[in-house]
Design a protein around this motif. Sequence first.
Motif, PDB file in Angstrom:
ATOM      1  N   ASN A 182     -27.442  27.156 -14.012  1.00  0.00           N
ATOM      2  CA  ASN A 182     -26.245  27.174 -13.245  1.00  0.00           C
ATOM      3  C   ASN A 182     -26.178  26.255 -12.235  1.00  0.00           C
ATOM      4  OD1 ASN A 182     -23.660  28.006 -12.631  1.00  0.00           O
ATOM      5  ND2 ASN A 182     -24.467  29.916 -11.508  1.00  0.00           N
ATOM      6  N   ARG A 183     -24.984  25.735 -11.572  1.00  0.00           N
ATOM      7  CA  ARG A 183     -25.106  24.619 -10.507  1.00  0.00           C
ATOM      8  C   ARG A 183     -25.795  25.398  -9.317  1.00  0.00           C
ATOM      9  NH1 ARG A 183     -20.716  21.649  -8.819  1.00  0.00           N
ATOM     10  NH2 ARG A 183     -19.387  21.950 -10.845  1.00  0.00           N
ATOM     11  N   GLU A 184     -26.508  24.539  -8.582  1.00  0.00           N
ATOM     12  CA  GLU A 184     -27.188  24.715  -7.442  1.00  0.00           C
ATOM     13  C   GLU A 184     -26.429  24.306  -6.336  1.00  0.00           C
ATOM     14  OE1 GLU A 184     -31.285  23.908  -7.342  1.00  0.00           O
ATOM     15  OE2 GLU A 184     -31.795  25.332  -8.989  1.00  0.00           O
TER      16      GLU A 184
ATOM     17  N   MET B  40     -20.957  14.867 -20.435  1.00  0.00           N
ATOM     18  CA  MET B  40     -21.601  16.080 -19.868  1.00  0.00           C
ATOM     19  C   MET B  40     -21.201  16.504 -18.441  1.00  0.00           C
ATOM     20  SD  MET B  40     -25.282  13.957 -18.879  1.00  0.00           S
ATOM     21  CE  MET B  40     -26.241  15.309 -18.188  1.00  0.00           C
ATOM     22  N   ASP B  41     -21.539  17.782 -17.955  1.00  0.00           N
ATOM     23  CA  ASP B  41     -21.169  18.300 -16.739  1.00  0.00           C
ATOM     24  C   ASP B  41     -21.898  17.365 -15.696  1.00  0.00           C
ATOM     25  OD1 ASP B  41     -19.467  19.978 -18.170  1.00  0.00           O
ATOM     26  OD2 ASP B  41     -20.628  21.679 -17.430  1.00  0.00           O
ATOM     27  N   ALA B  42     -21.256  17.297 -14.437  1.00  0.00           N
ATOM     28  CA  ALA B  42     -21.782  16.447 -13.303  1.00  0.00           C
ATOM     29  C   ALA B  42     -22.484  17.443 -12.336  1.00  0.00           C
ATOM     30  CB  ALA B  42     -20.637  15.269 -12.756  1.00  0.00           C
ATOM     31  N   ASP B  43     -22.771  18.549 -12.979  1.00  0.00           N
ATOM     32  CA  ASP B  43     -23.373  19.301 -11.717  1.00  0.00           C
ATOM     33  C   ASP B  43     -24.631  19.865 -11.890  1.00  0.00           C
ATOM     34  OD1 ASP B  43     -23.066  20.937 -13.957  1.00  0.00           O
ATOM     35  OD2 ASP B  43     -21.681  22.532 -13.150  1.00  0.00           O
ATOM     36  N   TYR B  44     -25.467  19.130 -12.866  1.00  0.00           N
ATOM     37  CA  TYR B  44     -26.790  19.357 -13.355  1.00  0.00           C
ATOM     38  C   TYR B  44     -27.092  20.568 -14.127  1.00  0.00           C
ATOM     39  CZ  TYR B  44     -29.523  15.959 -10.904  1.00  0.00           C
ATOM     40  OH  TYR B  44     -30.072  14.372 -10.560  1.00  0.00           O
ATOM     41  N   SER B  45     -26.049  21.125 -14.684  1.00  0.00           N
ATOM     42  CA  SER B  45     -26.158  22.415 -15.508  1.00  0.00           C
ATOM     43  C   SER B  45     -26.752  21.807 -16.833  1.00  0.00           C
ATOM     44  CB  SER B  45     -24.869  22.887 -15.760  1.00  0.00           C
ATOM     45  OG  SER B  45     -24.314  23.637 -14.691  1.00  0.00           O
ATOM     46  N   HIS B  46     -26.485  20.469 -16.995  1.00  0.00           N
ATOM     47  CA  HIS B  46     -26.936  19.804 -18.181  1.00  0.00           C
ATOM     48  C   HIS B  46     -28.004  18.880 -17.885  1.00  0.00           C
ATOM     49  CE1 HIS B  46     -22.500  20.451 -19.992  1.00  0.00           C
ATOM     50  NE2 HIS B  46     -23.498  21.612 -20.231  1.00  0.00           N
TER      51      HIS B  46
HETATM   52 MG    MG Z   1     -20.955  23.643 -14.194  1.00  0.00          MG
END
Ligand code: MG
Length: 288
Positions: free
Chosen positions: A244-246, A129-135
């Motif tokens: 989308n990442r914040e 998973m992405d580590a930017d909270y998109s997931h």
């Molecule tokens: Mg991302």
Amino acid sequence: MESSPSVNRNDETFTLTNSVEEVRTGRFMNRGSEKEAAVAVVLPTYCEAENIESLIRRIQGLGLDLIIVVIDDSSPDGTAKIVKKLQKEEFDNIILFVRPTKLGLGTAITTGFQLILSLKNQPDYIITMDADYSHNPRDIPKLLGMAKRGYDLVIGSRYCPGGKISGWHRVRWLISRVANLIASMSIGMRIHDCTSGLRCYSKRYVKSVLNDLHSQTYEIQIETVRQAQLQGFRVKEIPITFVNRERGKSKLTRTEIEGFLSYIIRTGLGMTSFVSGLGSKSHVEKDC
Ligand SMILES: [Mg+2]
Ligand SMILES: Nc1nc2c(ncn2[C@@H]2O[C@H](COP(=O)(O)OP(=O)(O)O)[C@@H](O)[C@H]2O)c(=O)[nH]1
């Protein structure tokens, strides 16, 4: 910043002279203190200092039997330092692998796979998973539930019925939709979302395809679907909401988009038999 690749686990840092090769050939594997877990969550990170701590806490909070594998490319914002602190002070189920420089999302994921397969106790399922909270970490149990029903690749899908995207500009949405359309046609599989980074892989899938994965960057997502197709693994999509990442910035650069498109084109050209539906070995469920 780290000067050479290193693995850090339980507050021990092992400098690896030969990167993953050394992990694979045993030093890492034979440490003995390894935690046994049913699931590994791979988090590729490049400059995710603003996201990584709360994300790790949210994943830990799921209460699952898991290990977290962070593959960090010496992020200049100190992402690895935050992970090391969490390892030292709170969590003994985190493995941190620091690479010397930014080497791309694709190789970060395959490094994660190699590392997991080098463990003495290998988890049965591997989440990426992405580590930017998109997931959303809360989707992890859903992916696992589906994998346990016999699917070797479960994709958290933004484009199958029920899937959503929040916060994307229309242009980004359009590029992603077109890329997905071409990718699924090239591979010859009816997949709505071939480029999603939220996945659950079975161990047997990863063992089988690892040596066939050569992507440097974002095209890894398509290559893994393509390998599932070529090797006859069962694939399933489940709907997710992608946000989308914040915090922090996207690392998807123009060069990476070019690499991605070039992979799609090369795959499409080399796989015309699949476009026409011939030679298809893999099984995809039609519903979502
Ligand atoms: Mg991302
Ligand atoms: N280790 C590593 N991680 C990367 C690299 N490029 C992107 N990532 C990570 O991959 C995930 C997806 O990247 P992101 O920038 O969010 O891409 P986007 O969502 O497509 O805009 C994030 O967790 C990034 O930190 C890389 O070169 N190396």
